[in-house]
Design a protein around this motif. Structure first.
Motif, PDB file in Angstrom:
ATOM      1  N   VAL A  79      39.502  44.551  27.268  1.00  0.00           N
ATOM      2  CA  VAL A  79      39.163  45.017  28.616  1.00  0.00           C
ATOM      3  C   VAL A  79      38.788  43.828  29.497  1.00  0.00           C
ATOM      4  O   VAL A  79      39.261  43.686  30.628  1.00  0.00           O
ATOM      5  CB  VAL A  79      38.006  46.036  28.575  1.00  0.00           C
ATOM      6  CG1 VAL A  79      37.532  46.365  29.994  1.00  0.00           C
ATOM      7  CG2 VAL A  79      38.443  47.312  27.870  1.00  0.00           C
ATOM      8  N   ARG A  80      37.933  42.966  28.965  1.00  0.00           N
ATOM      9  CA  ARG A  80      37.485  41.810  29.742  1.00  0.00           C
ATOM     10  C   ARG A  80      38.632  40.852  30.042  1.00  0.00           C
ATOM     11  O   ARG A  80      38.712  40.277  31.138  1.00  0.00           O
ATOM     12  CB  ARG A  80      36.370  41.091  28.985  1.00  0.00           C
ATOM     13  CG  ARG A  80      35.062  41.873  28.958  1.00  0.00           C
ATOM     14  CD  ARG A  80      34.072  41.273  27.978  1.00  0.00           C
ATOM     15  NE  ARG A  80      32.765  41.923  28.073  1.00  0.00           N
ATOM     16  CZ  ARG A  80      31.792  41.776  27.172  1.00  0.00           C
ATOM     17  NH1 ARG A  80      31.983  41.004  26.109  1.00  0.00           N
ATOM     18  NH2 ARG A  80      30.637  42.409  27.329  1.00  0.00           N
ATOM     19  N   VAL A  81      39.523  40.659  29.079  1.00  0.00           N
ATOM     20  CA  VAL A  81      40.683  39.799  29.309  1.00  0.00           C
ATOM     21  C   VAL A  81      41.560  40.387  30.411  1.00  0.00           C
ATOM     22  O   VAL A  81      41.997  39.682  31.328  1.00  0.00           O
ATOM     23  CB  VAL A  81      41.486  39.608  28.014  1.00  0.00           C
ATOM     24  CG1 VAL A  81      42.856  38.980  28.305  1.00  0.00           C
ATOM     25  CG2 VAL A  81      40.715  38.742  27.024  1.00  0.00           C
ATOM     26  N   GLU A 136      50.157  45.981  35.429  1.00  0.00           N
ATOM     27  CA  GLU A 136      50.204  45.875  33.974  1.00  0.00           C
ATOM     28  C   GLU A 136      48.850  45.474  33.403  1.00  0.00           C
ATOM     29  O   GLU A 136      48.416  46.009  32.377  1.00  0.00           O
ATOM     30  CB  GLU A 136      51.284  44.876  33.560  1.00  0.00           C
ATOM     31  CG  GLU A 136      52.696  45.352  33.835  1.00  0.00           C
ATOM     32  CD  GLU A 136      53.004  46.695  33.179  1.00  0.00           C
ATOM     33  OE1 GLU A 136      52.602  46.903  32.011  1.00  0.00           O
ATOM     34  OE2 GLU A 136      53.623  47.552  33.847  1.00  0.00           O
ATOM     35  N   ALA A 137      48.157  44.545  34.060  1.00  0.00           N
ATOM     36  CA  ALA A 137      46.831  44.158  33.591  1.00  0.00           C
ATOM     37  C   ALA A 137      45.874  45.340  33.639  1.00  0.00           C
ATOM     38  O   ALA A 137      45.085  45.564  32.706  1.00  0.00           O
ATOM     39  CB  ALA A 137      46.290  43.002  34.438  1.00  0.00           C
ATOM     40  N   THR A 138      45.952  46.114  34.706  1.00  0.00           N
ATOM     41  CA  THR A 138      45.057  47.261  34.871  1.00  0.00           C
ATOM     42  C   THR A 138      45.370  48.351  33.863  1.00  0.00           C
ATOM     43  O   THR A 138      44.461  48.904  33.206  1.00  0.00           O
ATOM     44  CB  THR A 138      45.160  47.817  36.296  1.00  0.00           C
ATOM     45  OG1 THR A 138      44.858  46.773  37.233  1.00  0.00           O
ATOM     46  CG2 THR A 138      44.198  48.977  36.504  1.00  0.00           C
ATOM     47  N   ALA A 139      46.640  48.695  33.712  1.00  0.00           N
ATOM     48  CA  ALA A 139      47.029  49.742  32.770  1.00  0.00           C
ATOM     49  C   ALA A 139      46.683  49.348  31.342  1.00  0.00           C
ATOM     50  O   ALA A 139      46.201  50.173  30.554  1.00  0.00           O
ATOM     51  CB  ALA A 139      48.518  50.043  32.904  1.00  0.00           C
ATOM     52  N   ASP A 140      46.919  48.092  30.990  1.00  0.00           N
ATOM     53  CA  ASP A 140      46.557  47.622  29.652  1.00  0.00           C
ATOM     54  C   ASP A 140      45.050  47.684  29.451  1.00  0.00           C
ATOM     55  O   ASP A 140      44.568  48.004  28.353  1.00  0.00           O
ATOM     56  CB  ASP A 140      47.048  46.187  29.451  1.00  0.00           C
ATOM     57  CG  ASP A 140      48.557  46.096  29.299  1.00  0.00           C
ATOM     58  OD1 ASP A 140      49.214  47.147  29.106  1.00  0.00           O
ATOM     59  OD2 ASP A 140      49.092  44.971  29.385  1.00  0.00           O
ATOM     60  N   GLY A 141      44.284  47.378  30.500  1.00  0.00           N
ATOM     61  CA  GLY A 141      42.833  47.459  30.408  1.00  0.00           C
ATOM     62  C   GLY A 141      42.355  48.885  30.187  1.00  0.00           C
ATOM     63  O   GLY A 141      41.449  49.132  29.389  1.00  0.00           O
ATOM     64  N   SER A 199      44.041  51.213  28.696  1.00  0.00           N
ATOM     65  CA  SER A 199      44.393  51.539  27.323  1.00  0.00           C
ATOM     66  C   SER A 199      43.386  50.954  26.341  1.00  0.00           C
ATOM     67  O   SER A 199      42.950  51.630  25.401  1.00  0.00           O
ATOM     68  CB  SER A 199      45.804  51.022  27.007  1.00  0.00           C
ATOM     69  OG  SER A 199      46.178  51.335  25.691  1.00  0.00           O
ATOM     70  N   ALA A 200      42.980  49.705  26.560  1.00  0.00           N
ATOM     71  CA  ALA A 200      41.995  49.061  25.692  1.00  0.00           C
ATOM     72  C   ALA A 200      40.649  49.769  25.751  1.00  0.00           C
ATOM     73  O   ALA A 200      39.902  49.787  24.768  1.00  0.00           O
ATOM     74  CB  ALA A 200      41.830  47.593  26.089  1.00  0.00           C
ATOM     75  N   ALA A 201      40.349  50.374  26.912  1.00  0.00           N
ATOM     76  CA  ALA A 201      39.081  51.091  27.083  1.00  0.00           C
ATOM     77  C   ALA A 201      39.140  52.510  26.520  1.00  0.00           C
ATOM     78  O   ALA A 201      38.150  53.242  26.590  1.00  0.00           O
ATOM     79  CB  ALA A 201      38.711  51.134  28.559  1.00  0.00           C
ATOM     80  N   LYS A 229      34.910  48.204  36.889  1.00  0.00           N
ATOM     81  CA  LYS A 229      33.614  48.859  36.702  1.00  0.00           C
ATOM     82  C   LYS A 229      33.307  49.128  35.227  1.00  0.00           C
ATOM     83  O   LYS A 229      32.172  49.489  34.890  1.00  0.00           O
ATOM     84  CB  LYS A 229      33.579  50.160  37.479  1.00  0.00           C
ATOM     85  CG  LYS A 229      33.653  49.956  39.002  1.00  0.00           C
ATOM     86  CD  LYS A 229      33.704  51.267  39.747  1.00  0.00           C
ATOM     87  CE  LYS A 229      33.827  51.043  41.249  1.00  0.00           C
ATOM     88  NZ  LYS A 229      33.950  52.315  42.001  1.00  0.00           N
ATOM     89  N   ILE A 230      34.298  48.957  34.361  1.00  0.00           N
ATOM     90  CA  ILE A 230      34.087  49.181  32.931  1.00  0.00           C
ATOM     91  C   ILE A 230      33.377  47.972  32.341  1.00  0.00           C
ATOM     92  O   ILE A 230      33.832  46.840  32.487  1.00  0.00           O
ATOM     93  CB  ILE A 230      35.435  49.419  32.203  1.00  0.00           C
ATOM     94  CG1 ILE A 230      36.118  50.669  32.768  1.00  0.00           C
ATOM     95  CG2 ILE A 230      35.205  49.559  30.697  1.00  0.00           C
ATOM     96  CD1 ILE A 230      37.487  50.939  32.176  1.00  0.00           C
TER      97      ILE A 230
END
Length: 225
Positions: free
Chosen positions: A121-123, A176-181, A183-185, A223-224
Protein backbone atom coordinates in the motif's frame (compact mmCIF):
# COMPACT_ATOMS: atom_id res chain seq x y z
CA UNK A 1 52.39 19.48 -12.56
CA UNK A 2 48.78 20.16 -11.73
CA UNK A 3 47.59 17.94 -14.62
CA UNK A 4 49.95 15.16 -13.56
CA UNK A 5 48.71 15.43 -9.98
CA UNK A 6 45.11 15.21 -11.12
CA UNK A 7 45.91 12.06 -13.11
CA UNK A 8 47.60 10.49 -10.09
CA UNK A 9 44.64 11.32 -7.87
CA UNK A 10 42.25 9.86 -10.42
CA UNK A 11 44.34 6.71 -10.67
CA UNK A 12 44.40 6.32 -6.88
CA UNK A 13 40.65 6.92 -6.67
CA UNK A 14 39.89 4.34 -9.33
CA UNK A 15 42.05 1.83 -7.48
CA UNK A 16 40.08 2.38 -4.28
CA UNK A 17 36.76 2.15 -6.12
CA UNK A 18 37.88 -1.06 -7.82
CA UNK A 19 38.63 -2.53 -4.39
CA UNK A 20 35.21 -1.45 -3.12
CA UNK A 21 33.55 -2.88 -6.24
CA UNK A 22 35.07 -6.26 -5.46
CA UNK A 23 32.98 -6.25 -2.26
CA UNK A 24 29.57 -5.18 -3.59
CA UNK A 25 26.69 -4.07 -1.42
CA UNK A 26 24.22 -5.24 -4.06
CA UNK A 27 24.37 -6.71 -7.53
CA UNK A 28 21.85 -7.25 -10.33
CA UNK A 29 21.79 -8.14 -13.98
CA UNK A 30 22.51 -4.58 -15.11
CA UNK A 31 24.50 -2.94 -12.33
CA UNK A 32 26.57 -3.34 -9.20
CA UNK A 33 26.33 -1.17 -6.06
CA UNK A 34 29.35 -0.60 -3.84
CA UNK A 35 30.73 1.86 -1.29
CA UNK A 36 31.97 5.19 -2.61
CA UNK A 37 35.32 6.68 -1.67
CA UNK A 38 33.27 9.45 -0.02
CA UNK A 39 31.81 8.45 3.36
CA UNK A 40 28.02 8.37 3.38
CA UNK A 41 27.67 7.61 -0.33
CA UNK A 42 27.38 4.52 -2.50
CA UNK A 43 27.92 4.09 -6.25
CA UNK A 44 25.69 2.27 -8.71
CA UNK A 45 27.81 1.28 -11.71
CA UNK A 46 26.23 0.01 -14.91
CA UNK A 47 27.44 -3.31 -16.25
CA UNK A 48 26.06 -2.78 -19.76
CA UNK A 49 27.04 -0.48 -22.62
CA UNK A 50 24.91 2.62 -22.09
CA UNK A 51 24.21 4.12 -25.50
CA UNK A 52 21.32 6.36 -24.54
CA UNK A 53 17.60 6.02 -25.03
CA UNK A 54 17.81 5.62 -28.80
CA UNK A 55 21.24 4.01 -29.08
CA UNK A 56 22.44 6.74 -31.46
CA UNK A 57 25.91 8.36 -31.57
CA UNK A 58 25.87 11.45 -29.40
CA UNK A 59 22.58 10.48 -27.76
CA UNK A 60 22.42 11.47 -24.09
CA UNK A 61 23.46 8.45 -21.96
CA UNK A 62 20.53 6.65 -20.37
CA UNK A 63 22.23 6.89 -16.97
CA UNK A 64 21.63 10.66 -16.99
CA UNK A 65 17.89 10.16 -17.52
CA UNK A 66 17.87 7.60 -14.71
CA UNK A 67 19.65 9.97 -12.34
CA UNK A 68 17.31 12.84 -13.23
CA UNK A 69 14.23 10.73 -12.50
CA UNK A 70 15.72 9.59 -9.19
CA UNK A 71 16.46 13.21 -8.34
CA UNK A 72 12.77 14.07 -8.75
CA UNK A 73 11.83 11.33 -6.29
CA UNK A 74 14.64 12.38 -3.94
CA UNK A 75 13.18 15.89 -3.79
CA UNK A 76 9.94 14.26 -2.68
CA UNK A 77 11.80 12.40 0.06
CA UNK A 78 11.16 8.95 -1.41
CA UNK A 79 14.53 8.10 -3.00
CA UNK A 80 18.21 8.49 -2.05
CA UNK A 81 19.77 11.85 -2.86
CA UNK A 82 21.83 11.84 -6.08
CA UNK A 83 25.34 13.19 -5.50
CA UNK A 84 26.94 12.82 -8.94
CA UNK A 85 26.76 11.15 -12.34
CA UNK A 86 29.86 9.97 -14.21
CA UNK A 87 29.90 8.85 -17.83
CA UNK A 88 32.71 7.23 -19.77
CA UNK A 89 33.62 6.90 -23.43
CA UNK A 90 31.57 4.13 -25.00
CA UNK A 91 29.11 4.17 -22.10
CA UNK A 92 30.72 1.23 -20.32
CA UNK A 93 30.91 1.65 -16.56
CA UNK A 94 28.72 4.75 -16.29
CA UNK A 95 27.81 5.33 -12.67
CA UNK A 96 25.54 7.21 -10.29
CA UNK A 97 26.80 8.24 -6.86
CA UNK A 98 24.08 8.59 -4.26
CA UNK A 99 23.32 8.76 -0.56
CA UNK A 100 23.94 5.59 1.48
CA UNK A 101 20.69 5.01 3.36
CA UNK A 102 21.50 1.71 5.07
CA UNK A 103 21.79 3.19 8.56
CA UNK A 104 18.09 4.07 8.64
CA UNK A 105 16.53 1.79 6.01
CA UNK A 106 16.37 -1.96 5.49
CA UNK A 107 15.15 -4.50 2.97
CA UNK A 108 12.01 -6.55 3.62
CA UNK A 109 11.41 -10.14 2.58
CA UNK A 110 12.85 -12.03 -0.34
CA UNK A 111 14.52 -9.63 -2.76
CA UNK A 112 12.98 -11.29 -5.82
CA UNK A 113 9.44 -11.24 -4.42
CA UNK A 114 7.07 -8.26 -4.32
CA UNK A 115 5.76 -6.12 -1.45
CA UNK A 116 2.56 -7.27 0.22
CA UNK A 117 0.10 -5.86 2.75
CA UNK A 118 0.81 -2.43 4.17
CA UNK A 119 4.25 -2.38 2.51
CA UNK A 120 2.57 -2.67 -0.89
CA UNK A 121 0.00 0.00 0.00
CA UNK A 122 2.75 2.42 0.98
CA UNK A 123 4.75 1.66 -2.16
CA UNK A 124 1.71 2.25 -4.37
CA UNK A 125 1.00 5.51 -2.56
CA UNK A 126 4.50 6.67 -3.49
CA UNK A 127 4.14 5.42 -7.08
CA UNK A 128 0.97 7.48 -7.32
CA UNK A 129 2.75 10.55 -5.97
CA UNK A 130 5.42 10.12 -8.64
CA UNK A 131 2.79 9.65 -11.33
CA UNK A 132 1.33 13.02 -10.36
CA UNK A 133 4.83 14.44 -10.90
CA UNK A 134 4.89 12.87 -14.36
CA UNK A 135 7.13 9.90 -13.53
CA UNK A 136 6.21 6.25 -14.05
CA UNK A 137 8.42 3.90 -12.02
CA UNK A 138 8.33 0.14 -12.58
CA UNK A 139 10.23 -2.99 -11.48
CA UNK A 140 9.16 -2.68 -7.83
CA UNK A 141 10.34 -5.97 -6.37
CA UNK A 142 11.69 -6.12 -2.82
CA UNK A 143 15.28 -5.72 -3.99
CA UNK A 144 14.46 -2.22 -5.27
CA UNK A 145 12.75 -0.90 -2.15
CA UNK A 146 14.03 -0.23 1.36
CA UNK A 147 11.94 0.64 4.40
CA UNK A 148 12.58 2.99 7.29
CA UNK A 149 13.55 0.87 10.29
CA UNK A 150 11.30 2.83 12.64
CA UNK A 151 8.32 3.96 10.55
CA UNK A 152 8.21 1.46 7.69
CA UNK A 153 8.16 4.27 5.12
CA UNK A 154 9.42 2.98 1.74
CA UNK A 155 12.39 4.40 -0.12
CA UNK A 156 12.55 3.74 -3.84
CA UNK A 157 15.80 2.44 -5.37
CA UNK A 158 16.82 1.79 -8.98
CA UNK A 159 15.20 4.06 -11.55
CA UNK A 160 16.51 2.09 -14.50
CA UNK A 161 12.98 1.16 -15.60
CA UNK A 162 11.23 4.50 -15.39
CA UNK A 163 10.14 7.24 -17.75
CA UNK A 164 8.37 10.58 -17.94
CA UNK A 165 4.66 10.44 -18.70
CA UNK A 166 1.93 12.91 -19.58
CA UNK A 167 -1.62 12.90 -20.90
CA UNK A 168 -3.28 9.49 -21.06
CA UNK A 169 -0.04 7.74 -20.06
CA UNK A 170 0.10 9.75 -16.86
CA UNK A 171 -3.53 8.92 -16.11
CA UNK A 172 -2.78 5.23 -16.60
CA UNK A 173 0.27 5.35 -14.32
CA UNK A 174 -1.77 6.98 -11.55
CA UNK A 175 -4.67 4.59 -12.09
CA UNK A 176 -2.55 1.44 -11.95
CA UNK A 177 -0.76 2.55 -8.79
CA UNK A 178 -4.08 3.37 -7.14
CA UNK A 179 -5.85 0.17 -8.20
CA UNK A 180 -2.89 -1.94 -7.10
CA UNK A 181 -2.91 -0.12 -3.76
CA UNK A 182 -6.59 -0.89 -3.26
CA UNK A 183 -5.91 -4.54 -4.01
CA UNK A 184 -3.02 -4.64 -1.51
CA UNK A 185 -5.34 -3.09 1.10
CA UNK A 186 -7.84 -5.91 0.58
CA UNK A 187 -10.42 -3.94 -1.41
CA UNK A 188 -9.62 -5.22 -4.86
CA UNK A 189 -13.27 -4.94 -5.94
CA UNK A 190 -13.06 -1.18 -5.41
CA UNK A 191 -9.87 -1.11 -7.46
CA UNK A 192 -11.50 -3.04 -10.30
CA UNK A 193 -14.45 -0.65 -10.48
CA UNK A 194 -12.13 2.35 -10.23
CA UNK A 195 -9.85 1.08 -13.00
CA UNK A 196 -12.77 0.27 -15.31
CA UNK A 197 -14.28 3.72 -14.79
CA UNK A 198 -11.03 5.51 -15.64
CA UNK A 199 -10.32 3.37 -18.70
CA UNK A 200 -13.85 3.84 -20.02
CA UNK A 201 -13.24 7.59 -19.95
CA UNK A 202 -9.86 7.21 -21.64
CA UNK A 203 -11.31 5.05 -24.39
CA UNK A 204 -13.84 7.81 -25.01
CA UNK A 205 -11.06 10.37 -25.33
CA UNK A 206 -11.99 12.11 -22.08
CA UNK A 207 -8.48 12.43 -20.70
CA UNK A 208 -9.16 15.37 -18.37
CA UNK A 209 -12.22 13.68 -16.90
CA UNK A 210 -10.27 10.44 -16.48
CA UNK A 211 -7.53 12.30 -14.62
CA UNK A 212 -10.10 13.87 -12.29
CA UNK A 213 -11.47 10.42 -11.42
CA UNK A 214 -7.94 9.01 -11.04
CA UNK A 215 -7.04 11.81 -8.62
CA UNK A 216 -10.21 11.18 -6.60
CA UNK A 217 -9.37 7.50 -6.32
CA UNK A 218 -5.78 8.22 -5.37
CA UNK A 219 -6.93 10.63 -2.68
CA UNK A 220 -8.85 7.76 -1.12
CA UNK A 221 -5.81 5.49 -1.32
CA UNK A 222 -3.67 8.06 0.45
CA UNK A 223 -6.01 7.93 3.46
CA UNK A 224 -5.20 4.25 4.08
CA UNK A 225 -2.64 3.93 6.88
Amino acid sequence: MRAAGALINEYLREGKLAANRSKPIGEGGNAVVYASDLPGNVIKQMSYQDQGKFGLPGDKPKVIDEANLQAIAAEMGIAPRVAAVETFRGGIGNRIEMEDVRDNFELHGNQISYPTGIDAVRVDQQLGQMALKGVRLEDRHNGNIMYNKMTGRPLQLDFGIADRVSGADQVQALTEATADGFSAAGIGDVGDIFRATVYDLLEGGQVSEAMDVAKQGFSRLQKIK
